[in-house]
Design an enzyme around this catalytic site. Sequence first.
Site, PDB file in Angstrom:
ATOM      1  N   THR A  35      13.218  29.541  31.547  1.00 21.71           N
ATOM      2  CA  THR A  35      13.141  28.308  32.349  1.00 21.71           C
ATOM      3  C   THR A  35      12.115  28.512  33.477  1.00 21.71           C
ATOM      4  O   THR A  35      11.930  29.627  33.971  1.00 21.71           O
ATOM      5  CB  THR A  35      14.516  27.918  32.930  1.00 21.71           C
ATOM      6  OG1 THR A  35      14.925  28.907  33.880  1.00 21.71           O
ATOM      7  CG2 THR A  35      15.561  27.786  31.835  1.00 21.71           C
ATOM      8  N   GLY A  36      11.448  27.434  33.852  1.00 26.48           N
ATOM      9  CA  GLY A  36      10.448  27.502  34.927  1.00 26.48           C
ATOM     10  C   GLY A  36       9.375  28.529  34.621  1.00 26.48           C
ATOM     11  O   GLY A  36       9.097  29.405  35.439  1.00 26.48           O
ATOM     12  N   SER A  37       8.737  28.393  33.433  1.00 25.91           N
ATOM     13  CA  SER A  37       7.822  29.466  33.011  1.00 25.91           C
ATOM     14  C   SER A  37       6.369  29.023  32.920  1.00 25.91           C
ATOM     15  O   SER A  37       5.578  29.649  32.218  1.00 25.91           O
ATOM     16  CB  SER A  37       8.298  30.048  31.677  1.00 25.91           C
ATOM     17  OG  SER A  37       8.601  29.039  30.743  1.00 25.91           O
ATOM     18  N   THR A  38       5.985  27.955  33.630  1.00 22.51           N
ATOM     19  CA  THR A  38       4.580  27.547  33.574  1.00 22.51           C
ATOM     20  C   THR A  38       3.697  28.378  34.504  1.00 22.51           C
ATOM     21  O   THR A  38       2.478  28.299  34.431  1.00 22.51           O
ATOM     22  CB  THR A  38       4.408  26.046  33.906  1.00 22.51           C
ATOM     23  OG1 THR A  38       4.861  25.829  35.247  1.00 22.51           O
ATOM     24  CG2 THR A  38       5.186  25.159  32.948  1.00 22.51           C
ATOM     25  N   TYR A  92      18.841  29.158  50.196  1.00 21.16           N
ATOM     26  CA  TYR A  92      18.262  29.901  49.067  1.00 21.16           C
ATOM     27  C   TYR A  92      19.097  31.154  48.794  1.00 21.16           C
ATOM     28  O   TYR A  92      19.498  31.414  47.652  1.00 21.16           O
ATOM     29  CB  TYR A  92      16.818  30.277  49.398  1.00 21.16           C
ATOM     30  CG  TYR A  92      16.153  31.153  48.359  1.00 21.16           C
ATOM     31  CD1 TYR A  92      15.874  30.666  47.087  1.00 21.16           C
ATOM     32  CD2 TYR A  92      15.812  32.483  48.650  1.00 21.16           C
ATOM     33  CE1 TYR A  92      15.260  31.472  46.129  1.00 21.16           C
ATOM     34  CE2 TYR A  92      15.197  33.295  47.701  1.00 21.16           C
ATOM     35  CZ  TYR A  92      14.933  32.785  46.445  1.00 21.16           C
ATOM     36  OH  TYR A  92      14.335  33.581  45.496  1.00 21.16           O
ATOM     37  N   SER A 135      17.556  37.411  43.525  1.00 22.23           N
ATOM     38  CA  SER A 135      16.575  37.816  44.532  1.00 22.23           C
ATOM     39  C   SER A 135      17.229  38.779  45.509  1.00 22.23           C
ATOM     40  O   SER A 135      18.460  38.799  45.637  1.00 22.23           O
ATOM     41  CB  SER A 135      16.123  36.549  45.279  1.00 22.23           C
ATOM     42  OG  SER A 135      15.539  36.876  46.515  1.00 22.23           O
TER      43      SER A 135
HETATM   44  N1  LIG Z   1       8.165  34.948  44.259  1.00 23.11           N
HETATM   45  C1  LIG Z   1       8.964  35.833  44.810  1.00 23.11           C
HETATM   46  O1  LIG Z   1       8.587  36.604  45.693  1.00 23.11           O
HETATM   47  C2  LIG Z   1      10.413  35.927  44.316  1.00 23.11           C
HETATM   48  C3  LIG Z   1      11.216  36.955  44.829  1.00 23.11           C
HETATM   49  C4  LIG Z   1      12.524  37.080  44.365  1.00 23.11           C
HETATM   50  C5  LIG Z   1      13.009  36.176  43.416  1.00 23.11           C
HETATM   51  N2  LIG Z   1      12.201  35.180  42.960  1.00 23.11           N
HETATM   52  C6  LIG Z   1      12.760  34.256  41.980  1.00 23.11           C
HETATM   53  O2  LIG Z   1      11.996  34.301  40.800  1.00 23.11           O
HETATM   54  C7  LIG Z   1      12.000  33.028  40.163  1.00 23.11           C
HETATM   55  C8  LIG Z   1      10.572  32.548  39.918  1.00 23.11           C
HETATM   56  O3  LIG Z   1       9.911  32.481  41.153  1.00 23.11           O
HETATM   57  P1  LIG Z   1       8.331  32.170  41.238  1.00 23.11           P
HETATM   58  O4  LIG Z   1       7.890  32.508  42.619  1.00 23.11           O
HETATM   59  O5  LIG Z   1       7.642  32.801  40.092  1.00 23.11           O
HETATM   60  O6  LIG Z   1       8.353  30.572  41.069  1.00 23.11           O
HETATM   61  P2  LIG Z   1       7.160  29.526  41.134  1.00 23.11           P
HETATM   62  O7  LIG Z   1       5.839  30.228  41.071  1.00 23.11           O
HETATM   63  O8  LIG Z   1       7.431  28.597  42.258  1.00 23.11           O
HETATM   64  O9  LIG Z   1       7.364  28.749  39.749  1.00 23.11           O
HETATM   65  C9  LIG Z   1       8.403  27.850  39.585  1.00 23.11           C
HETATM   66  C10 LIG Z   1       8.421  27.390  38.139  1.00 23.11           C
HETATM   67  O10 LIG Z   1       9.529  26.520  37.958  1.00 23.11           O
HETATM   68  C11 LIG Z   1       9.088  25.297  37.352  1.00 23.11           C
HETATM   69  N3  LIG Z   1      10.009  24.260  37.833  1.00 23.11           N
HETATM   70  C12 LIG Z   1      10.211  23.847  39.111  1.00 23.11           C
HETATM   71  N4  LIG Z   1      11.210  22.940  39.152  1.00 23.11           N
HETATM   72  C13 LIG Z   1      11.651  22.782  37.856  1.00 23.11           C
HETATM   73  C14 LIG Z   1      12.683  22.020  37.245  1.00 23.11           C
HETATM   74  N5  LIG Z   1      13.473  21.239  37.972  1.00 23.11           N
HETATM   75  N6  LIG Z   1      12.868  22.105  35.886  1.00 23.11           N
HETATM   76  C15 LIG Z   1      12.084  22.931  35.148  1.00 23.11           C
HETATM   77  N7  LIG Z   1      11.096  23.713  35.689  1.00 23.11           N
HETATM   78  C16 LIG Z   1      10.877  23.625  37.017  1.00 23.11           C
HETATM   79  C17 LIG Z   1       7.641  25.162  37.734  1.00 23.11           C
HETATM   80  O11 LIG Z   1       6.961  24.476  36.728  1.00 23.11           O
HETATM   81  P3  LIG Z   1       6.367  22.972  36.880  1.00 23.11           P
HETATM   82  O12 LIG Z   1       5.714  22.889  38.227  1.00 23.11           O
HETATM   83  O13 LIG Z   1       5.417  22.939  35.725  1.00 23.11           O
HETATM   84  O14 LIG Z   1       7.550  22.071  36.732  1.00 23.11           O
HETATM   85  C18 LIG Z   1       7.199  26.646  37.716  1.00 23.11           C
HETATM   86  O15 LIG Z   1       6.893  27.050  36.394  1.00 23.11           O
HETATM   87  C19 LIG Z   1      12.806  32.098  41.067  1.00 23.11           C
HETATM   88  O16 LIG Z   1      14.138  32.026  40.621  1.00 23.11           O
HETATM   89  C20 LIG Z   1      12.736  32.800  42.414  1.00 23.11           C
HETATM   90  O17 LIG Z   1      13.830  32.478  43.230  1.00 23.11           O
HETATM   91  C21 LIG Z   1      10.912  35.025  43.393  1.00 23.11           C
END
Ligand SMILES: NC(=O)c1ccc[n+]([C@@H]2O[C@H](COP(=O)([O-])OP(=O)(O)OC[C@H]3O[C@@H](n4cnc5c(N)ncnc54)[C@H](OP(=O)(O)O)[C@@H]3O)[C@@H](O)[C@H]2O)c1
Length: 264
Positions: free
Chosen positions: A13-16, A154, A141
């Site tokens: 999920t959320g893999s774009t 969060y 996280s």
């Molecule tokens: N980045 C960090 O430092 C970090 C640290 C710890 C944990 N995490 C966790 O890792 C995960 C991924 O984080 P990330 O930073 O890689 O995220 P991100 O870059 O913000 O990407 C979010 C993704 O979710 C999709 N999305 C958003 N709302 C959606 C919805 N309602 N239904 C389906 N898809 C949806 C977006 O695609 P579209 O825009 O195409 O819809 C995008 O592919 C999250 O759970 C985050 O809490 C991140």
Amino acid sequence: MLVNLSGKSALVTGSTQGIGAAIAAGLAGAGARVAVNGRSADSVAAAIERLREQCPEAEFVAAPGDIATEDGARQVRDALPHADILVNNLGIFGAQPALEISDDDWRRYFEVNVLAAIRMTRAYLPGMKENGWGRVQYIASDSAVVIPAEMIHYGVSKTALLAVARGFAKDAAGTGVTVNSVIAGPTHTGGVEDFVYELVDKDLPWDEAQREFMRTHRPQSLLQRLIEPEEIAHMVVYLASSFASATTGGALRVDGGYVDSILP
Ligand SMILES: NC(=O)c1ccc[n+]([C@@H]2O[C@H](COP(=O)([O-])OP(=O)(O)OC[C@H]3O[C@@H](n4cnc5c(N)ncnc54)[C@H](OP(=O)(O)O)[C@@H]3O)[C@@H](O)[C@H]2O)c1
């Protein structure tokens, strides 16, 4: 240890983009057929195009849909009726002073970060149990364990995911399906570079900039650099494999030692 996921179907999920895209690439690289999810057909198509460049041999399925809604989740289920591997990666985050988080914001974080993952688990776990094999994962996280003062909504949503994983692992006990959460630490995803350069000298090359950022603003990290999305994906791919058959009901850390604890 050579992970072979050929013959397995996976939904991330959320893999774009970001960690989700790295996980999709990791699973596809190990031979799985991977369904890519985001809110719009266009963003999913563009992501699949990028993933095909990385993994030309792999099969990808477009599974657009806003899984924070029942309709969106149904749309995804129609695109991929059965999954052997479900990675609940979708998560939103943003800073907000604790006393200014409204009821609506609290609900939104619950619905997007927690309920959407539960909904997808309800959709795919029964089929995995029936087959006697499956893998469900939740991307949590460090904020699940070290609640950040600037985003407690969060943090709370991620703590909830640890409980959700443990609970569904009990539901799947003895079935051949494992359920775990992955505690990701500060990761180098889109937007993070800009954020880093807002806080350190703009003339520093990236490698030094992120080390300076970590030293000054994230001193708890033992890694002292941001984690690359692929490093999170490696743990997810391992957990998805048959090699991880005895790991269930757990919370596994890929946090660069950020959480100052021996146990999760
Ligand atoms: N980045 C960090 O430092 C970090 C640290 C710890 C944990 N995490 C966790 O890792 C995960 C991924 O984080 P990330 O930073 O890689 O995220 P991100 O870059 O913000 O990407 C979010 C993704 O979710 C999709 N999305 C958003 N709302 C959606 C919805 N309602 N239904 C389906 N898809 C949806 C977006 O695609 P579209 O825009 O195409 O819809 C995008 O592919 C999250 O759970 C985050 O809490 C991140």
